[in-house]
Scaffold this motif. Structure first.
Motif, short mmCIF file in Angstrom:
data_model
loop_
_atom_site.label_atom_id
_atom_site.label_comp_id
_atom_site.label_asym_id
_atom_site.label_seq_id
_atom_site.Cartn_x
_atom_site.Cartn_y
_atom_site.Cartn_z
N ALA A 1 0.84 -1.20 0.00
CA ALA A 1 0.00 0.00 0.00
C ALA A 1 0.87 1.24 0.00
CB ALA A 1 -0.93 0.02 1.22
N THR A 2 0.25 2.35 -0.45
CA THR A 2 0.85 3.68 -0.37
C THR A 2 -0.03 4.53 0.52
OG1 THR A 2 1.84 3.54 -2.58
CG2 THR A 2 1.52 5.73 -1.67
N VAL A 3 0.56 5.06 1.59
CA VAL A 3 -0.17 5.90 2.54
C VAL A 3 -0.15 7.34 2.05
CG1 VAL A 3 -0.30 6.69 4.92
CG2 VAL A 3 0.44 4.36 4.43
N SER A 4 -1.34 7.96 1.97
CA SER A 4 -1.47 9.34 1.50
C SER A 4 -1.99 10.23 2.61
CB SER A 4 -2.40 9.41 0.29
OG SER A 4 -1.92 8.61 -0.76
N ALA A 5 -1.77 11.53 2.45
CA ALA A 5 -2.23 12.51 3.44
C ALA A 5 -3.75 12.66 3.36
CB ALA A 5 -1.55 13.85 3.21
N GLN A 6 -4.39 12.71 4.53
CA GLN A 6 -5.83 12.92 4.60
C GLN A 6 -6.20 14.31 5.12
OE1 GLN A 6 -6.25 8.90 6.67
NE2 GLN A 6 -8.14 8.98 5.49
N THR A 7 -5.19 15.12 5.31
CA THR A 7 -5.38 16.52 5.69
C THR A 7 -4.17 17.30 5.21
OG1 THR A 7 -5.90 18.02 7.52
CG2 THR A 7 -4.29 16.29 7.96
N GLY A 17 -4.37 14.09 -0.07
CA GLY A 17 -4.18 13.12 -1.15
C GLY A 17 -2.74 12.93 -1.57
N GLN A 18 -1.81 13.68 -1.02
CA GLN A 18 -0.41 13.54 -1.42
C GLN A 18 0.19 12.26 -0.85
OE1 GLN A 18 1.92 17.03 -0.64
NE2 GLN A 18 3.87 16.02 -0.99
N ALA A 19 0.97 11.52 -1.67
CA ALA A 19 1.59 10.27 -1.24
C ALA A 19 2.69 10.55 -0.22
CB ALA A 19 2.16 9.52 -2.44
N LEU A 20 2.75 9.73 0.83
CA LEU A 20 3.72 9.93 1.90
C LEU A 20 4.70 8.76 2.01
CD1 LEU A 20 1.23 11.23 4.62
CD2 LEU A 20 2.61 12.58 3.03
N PHE A 21 4.18 7.54 2.18
CA PHE A 21 5.01 6.35 2.34
C PHE A 21 4.43 5.21 1.51
CE2 PHE A 21 6.24 8.60 6.18
CZ PHE A 21 7.57 8.23 6.38
N SER A 22 5.31 4.30 1.08
CA SER A 22 4.90 3.03 0.48
C SER A 22 5.57 1.90 1.23
CB SER A 22 5.29 2.96 -1.01
OG SER A 22 4.49 3.82 -1.78
#
Length: 350
Positions: free
Chosen positions: A55-61, A187-192
């Protein structure tokens, strides 16, 4: 030197090194008679090891990153904080939502009390029907306002929680897309990352193997370090690739505790092929000189060097398949190296 003289020199040299036929005493040479035998030959495919869960974790704020707690290749437990974002804006929104909820609850309390008073007075004729309807509408509206305020409070709390980004599952970090101090948006990608506990081997098979693979109960996966894992979770794609016309196969397996470095590696997937009749000889019977592969075949009271073309090599049984060069009932020397050592000297023709 002319070409025909060069060719003649090569032929003479070969005749000097390997004179054919070779005379030998056949009574003390161990031989084997070649016959068709049924052998189960494995099919071997190159496979790539992939994680089942990634998974790729994205920003939710939105906000500015103030702390980053993990980096690439780190093993992260489930629920651990990956990074932290500024929360002043989200905290203010939470305080405002709490105030709105308190206000809505107060208005609702007054509206419900008035509705209950009017409800008791209306049957006595002390309250008009219009006033009663108005009190009823205000009571319902105030109650819904409380529900809306509670929803906004939940949203504000979640937005505040989003300022701490947590790992959705235990796994290893493969990519980090941001740096400390950067301002990120929704919505910006943070970690994979991926979960190393469940992996799969992915490979392609030709159309002619589809029917056989559907009937398989298990396959063997040979890893790069030589270890072999048996797996029975086989998933064959029902559609073919439009360009290669091959079918993808996924084989899920659980790695051992010391196999956390397999993702991205190549592996060999092996399974048994239907039984076929073939000619097999011992590997010790093969005589290899450069590109010449041959056996010593008995011809009357002589042994002649017979060129062969080989196929499947069975490392376990120490046998090799002969595709051409021999016929059933041919008799060959079992140990070609020992025969070369012990064979009688042959005079070279001058």
């Amino acid at each position: 030197m002319p070409r025909f003289l060069t060719s003649l020199s090569v032929i003479c040299a070969l005749y000097t090194v390997l004179p054919l036929p070779i005379l030998a005493a056949t009574h003390d040479i161990e031989t084997i008679t070649v016959q068709f035998t049924n052998q189960r030959q494995p099919r071997v495919f190159d496979a790539k090891i992939e994680p089942v869960k990634a998974a790729t974790v994205s920003a939710q704020t939105s906000g500015r990153i103030i702390n980053i707690y993990y980096d690439v290749n780190d093993l992260v437990p489930q629920g651990a904080a990956l990074l932290e974002i500024t929360n002043k804006e989200q905290g203010a929104s939470l305080a405002g939502a709490e105030a709105e909820l308190a206000k809505a609850q107060a208005v609702n309390s007054e509206a419900q009390a008035q509705y209950n008073r009017y409800k008791s007075l209306f049957p006595k004729g002390a309250i008009s029907k219009g006033a009663m309807d108005e009190a009823t509408a205000k009571a319902k509206s105030a109650k819904q306002a409380v529900s809306a305020a509670r929803a906004l409070l939940v949203k504000a709390k979640e937005s505040l929680n989003y300022t701490i980004v947590s790992a959705p599952f235990s796994g290893r970090v493969t990519k980090r897309f941001v740096e400390q101090g950067e301002t990120i948006s929704y919505g910006q990608a943070l970690f994979s990352g991926y979960d190393p506990k469940t992996l799969r081997a992915v490979f392609q098979i030709p159309q002619q193997d589809v029917t056989h693979v559907r009937q398989l109960n298990e396959v063997r996966i040979q890893l790069a370090d030589g270890r072999v894992i048996t797996a029975n979770n086989i998933e064959l794609f029902n559609f073919a690739d439009p360009q290669t016309h091959s079918h993808a196969v996924r084989v899920n397996f659980t790695p051992t505790n010391d196999s956390d470095n397999l993702v991205g590696q190549w592996a060999k997937v092996m399974f048994e092929q239907p039984t076929q009749s073939s000619l097999f000889v011992p590997m010790s019977a093969i005589h290899q000189v450069g590109d010449l592969t041959s056996v010593y075949r008995k011809n009357g009271d002589r042994f002649v060097l017979n060129q062969v073309r080989l196929g499947f090599i069975d490392e376990i049984a120490q046998q090799v398949e002969v595709l051409s060069g021999l016929m059933p009932s041919d008799e060959v020397v079992i140990n070609a190296a020992q025969y070369l050592i012990n064979k009688p000297a042959t005079k070279v023709k001058e």
